[in-house]
Design a protein around this motif. Structure first.
Motif, PDB file in Angstrom:
ATOM      1  N   VAL A  76       4.412   9.183   7.159  1.00 43.13           N
ATOM      2  CA  VAL A  76       5.622   8.531   7.569  1.00 43.13           C
ATOM      3  C   VAL A  76       5.312   7.795   8.696  1.00 43.13           C
ATOM      4  CG1 VAL A  76       8.016   8.229   7.867  1.00 43.13           C
ATOM      5  CG2 VAL A  76       7.140  10.129   6.345  1.00 43.13           C
ATOM      6  N   SER A  77       4.881   6.689   8.777  1.00 41.21           N
ATOM      7  CA  SER A  77       4.853   5.519   9.761  1.00 41.21           C
ATOM      8  C   SER A  77       4.656   4.165   9.438  1.00 41.21           C
ATOM      9  CB  SER A  77       3.456   5.661  10.362  1.00 41.21           C
ATOM     10  OG  SER A  77       2.304   5.522   9.601  1.00 41.21           O
ATOM     11  N   GLU A  78       4.674   3.290  10.315  1.00 44.40           N
ATOM     12  CA  GLU A  78       4.587   1.766   9.743  1.00 44.40           C
ATOM     13  C   GLU A  78       3.383   1.450   9.267  1.00 44.40           C
ATOM     14  OE1 GLU A  78       4.531  -1.920  12.801  1.00 44.40           O
ATOM     15  OE2 GLU A  78       6.237  -0.848  12.702  1.00 44.40           O
ATOM     16  N   ASN A  79       2.188   2.007   9.901  1.00 47.41           N
ATOM     17  CA  ASN A  79       0.786   1.647   9.188  1.00 47.41           C
ATOM     18  C   ASN A  79       0.703   2.348   7.907  1.00 47.41           C
ATOM     19  OD1 ASN A  79      -1.871   0.617   9.659  1.00 47.41           O
ATOM     20  ND2 ASN A  79      -2.597   2.658   9.436  1.00 47.41           N
ATOM     21  N   ILE A  80       1.202   3.769   7.709  1.00 44.91           N
ATOM     22  CA  ILE A  80       1.035   4.321   6.462  1.00 44.91           C
ATOM     23  C   ILE A  80       1.851   3.375   5.312  1.00 44.91           C
ATOM     24  CG2 ILE A  80       1.967   6.188   4.679  1.00 44.91           C
ATOM     25  CD1 ILE A  80      -0.600   6.891   6.569  1.00 44.91           C
ATOM     26  N   VAL A  81       3.040   2.754   5.461  1.00 43.33           N
ATOM     27  CA  VAL A  81       3.575   1.954   4.688  1.00 43.33           C
ATOM     28  C   VAL A  81       3.039   0.785   4.319  1.00 43.33           C
ATOM     29  CG1 VAL A  81       5.556   0.808   6.031  1.00 43.33           C
ATOM     30  CG2 VAL A  81       5.960   1.633   3.764  1.00 43.33           C
ATOM     31  N   GLU A  82       2.361   0.095   5.218  1.00 42.15           N
ATOM     32  CA  GLU A  82       1.719  -1.195   5.233  1.00 42.15           C
ATOM     33  C   GLU A  82       0.424  -0.871   4.408  1.00 42.15           C
ATOM     34  OE1 GLU A  82       1.046  -2.624   9.189  1.00 42.15           O
ATOM     35  OE2 GLU A  82       3.082  -3.255   9.223  1.00 42.15           O
ATOM     36  N   THR A  83      -0.212   0.096   4.495  1.00 38.56           N
ATOM     37  CA  THR A  83      -1.249   0.514   3.508  1.00 38.56           C
ATOM     38  C   THR A  83      -0.964   0.709   2.168  1.00 38.56           C
ATOM     39  OG1 THR A  83      -2.470   1.618   5.287  1.00 38.56           O
ATOM     40  CG2 THR A  83      -3.130   2.046   3.253  1.00 38.56           C
ATOM     41  N   MET A  84       0.351   1.415   1.992  1.00 35.79           N
ATOM     42  CA  MET A  84       0.832   1.619   0.570  1.00 35.79           C
ATOM     43  C   MET A  84       1.129   0.049  -0.051  1.00 35.79           C
ATOM     44  SD  MET A  84       3.357   4.888   1.354  1.00 35.79           S
ATOM     45  CE  MET A  84       4.101   4.738  -0.137  1.00 35.79           C
ATOM     46  N   ALA A  85       1.756  -0.688   0.690  1.00 34.28           N
ATOM     47  CA  ALA A  85       2.026  -2.046   0.223  1.00 34.28           C
ATOM     48  C   ALA A  85       0.786  -2.766  -0.205  1.00 34.28           C
ATOM     49  CB  ALA A  85       2.890  -2.703   1.216  1.00 34.28           C
ATOM     50  N   LEU A  86      -0.170  -2.898   0.629  1.00 29.35           N
ATOM     51  CA  LEU A  86      -1.225  -3.772   0.448  1.00 29.35           C
ATOM     52  C   LEU A  86      -2.113  -3.155  -0.827  1.00 29.35           C
ATOM     53  CD1 LEU A  86      -2.534  -4.329   4.006  1.00 29.35           C
ATOM     54  CD2 LEU A  86      -1.654  -6.047   2.417  1.00 29.35           C
ATOM     55  N   ASN A  87      -2.150  -1.825  -0.915  1.00 29.77           N
ATOM     56  CA  ASN A  87      -3.139  -1.148  -1.951  1.00 29.77           C
ATOM     57  C   ASN A  87      -2.352  -1.264  -3.258  1.00 29.77           C
ATOM     58  OD1 ASN A  87      -5.244  -1.025  -0.527  1.00 29.77           O
ATOM     59  ND2 ASN A  87      -4.627   1.067   0.374  1.00 29.77           N
ATOM     60  N   VAL A  88      -0.853  -1.194  -3.626  1.00 33.32           N
ATOM     61  CA  VAL A  88      -0.350  -1.322  -4.742  1.00 33.32           C
ATOM     62  C   VAL A  88      -0.345  -2.715  -5.155  1.00 33.32           C
ATOM     63  CG1 VAL A  88       2.164  -1.614  -4.058  1.00 33.32           C
ATOM     64  CG2 VAL A  88       1.699  -0.207  -6.157  1.00 33.32           C
ATOM     65  N   ALA A  89      -0.152  -3.525  -4.420  1.00 30.71           N
ATOM     66  CA  ALA A  89      -0.518  -5.061  -4.842  1.00 30.71           C
ATOM     67  C   ALA A  89      -1.883  -5.293  -5.351  1.00 30.71           C
ATOM     68  CB  ALA A  89      -0.312  -5.985  -3.526  1.00 30.71           C
ATOM     69  N   LYS A  90      -2.995  -4.608  -4.769  1.00 23.90           N
ATOM     70  CA  LYS A  90      -4.113  -4.724  -5.419  1.00 23.90           C
ATOM     71  C   LYS A  90      -4.377  -3.970  -6.619  1.00 23.90           C
ATOM     72  CE  LYS A  90      -6.898  -4.401  -0.869  1.00 23.90           C
ATOM     73  NZ  LYS A  90      -7.407  -3.744  -0.054  1.00 23.90           N
ATOM     74  N   LEU A  91      -3.696  -2.822  -6.763  1.00 24.01           N
ATOM     75  CA  LEU A  91      -3.875  -1.923  -7.750  1.00 24.01           C
ATOM     76  C   LEU A  91      -3.198  -2.714  -9.089  1.00 24.01           C
ATOM     77  CD1 LEU A  91      -4.830   0.845  -8.794  1.00 24.01           C
ATOM     78  CD2 LEU A  91      -2.732   1.634  -8.164  1.00 24.01           C
ATOM     79  N   TYR A  92      -2.123  -3.410  -8.910  1.00 20.11           N
ATOM     80  CA  TYR A  92      -1.431  -3.976  -9.961  1.00 20.11           C
ATOM     81  C   TYR A  92      -1.975  -5.441 -10.130  1.00 20.11           C
ATOM     82  CZ  TYR A  92       1.233   0.220 -11.144  1.00 20.11           C
ATOM     83  OH  TYR A  92       1.899   1.485 -11.535  1.00 20.11           O
ATOM     84  N   GLU A  93      -2.552  -6.003  -9.267  1.00 18.22           N
ATOM     85  CA  GLU A  93      -2.907  -7.481  -9.109  1.00 18.22           C
ATOM     86  C   GLU A  93      -1.777  -8.224  -9.083  1.00 18.22           C
ATOM     87  OE1 GLU A  93      -5.459  -7.561 -12.548  1.00 18.22           O
ATOM     88  OE2 GLU A  93      -7.030  -6.801 -11.301  1.00 18.22           O
ATOM     89  N   THR A  94      -0.840  -8.141  -8.192  1.00 21.20           N
ATOM     90  CA  THR A  94       0.435  -8.776  -8.128  1.00 21.20           C
ATOM     91  C   THR A  94       0.381  -9.762  -6.779  1.00 21.20           C
ATOM     92  OG1 THR A  94       1.653  -6.978  -6.872  1.00 21.20           O
ATOM     93  CG2 THR A  94       1.763  -7.109  -9.051  1.00 21.20           C
TER      94      THR A  94
END
Length: 182
Positions: A76-94
């Motif tokens: 639970v941190s700002e950096n963790i949530v940003e990593t999650m956001a960037l990587n889910v976009a890559k994963l789903y190509e959105t």
């Protein structure tokens, strides 16, 4: 669980008009955002999917969150949530993504507070990250629903800003084309 219909329609229409897509990575909201996006009319035109990665091992495995960092902050941190956001976009190509992490119940790791981090990415860049705190006596489901509604409202604001920028760019391009044609 009914989400603000006009809010969802606005988001859906804005993304459809821009021919853009979105994916979601959730932890603390545990699928509420995914449910909300599935309620948008013609959702399959804009919503590519999402995941609920509720545990540290799943965030590490599926979203490439750094394990050592995640262990230090209980994921639970700002950096963790940003990593999650960037990587889910890559994963789903959105074009867009939303990620959430936090607490919906007060526990020792949260210093007995209830809060969430959320982040939006657009075209591979973080454009907004926020933190939302609730009263520690808030019921878990109410916290999750409030987080979801609040995050959707913030996302609408980001989509609106993006629409305005795109409109100004189009006006500038059209203006330059008219000057060249003269």
């Amino acid at each position: 669980m009914e989400f603000h219909k006009k809010l969802l329609e606005y988001i859906g229409q804005s993304l459809m008009t821009a021919d853009e897509t979105i994916a979601v990575a959730e932890s603390v909201t545990s699928g509420c955002l995914q449910l909300a996006f599935s309620q948008i009319p013609n959702a399959s035109l804009i919503y590519k999917g999402g995941m609920t990665a509720y545990t540290l091992p799943m965030k590490v495995k599926l979203l490439n969150v750094d394990q050592e960092e995640a262990e230090k902050c209980d994921c639970v941190s700002e950096n963790i949530v940003e990593t999650m956001a960037l990587n889910v976009a890559k994963l789903y190509e959105t074009d867009w993504s939303i990620a959430t992490t936090g607490y919906c119940t007060p526990i020792r790791n949260s210093s007995y507070k209830i809060f969430a981090f959320f982040s939006f990415s657009y075209k591979g860049k973080i454009i907004h990250t926020g933190k939302l705190e609730l009263h520690p006596k808030t019921q878990a489901l109410n916290a999750q629903l409030y987080y979801t509604e609040f995050i959707l409202g913030c996302f609408k604001t980001e989509v609106s800003k993006n629409k305005e920028v795109q409109s100004r760019l189009q006006l500038k391009i059209n203006g330059n084309e008219r000057i060249k044609a003269s």
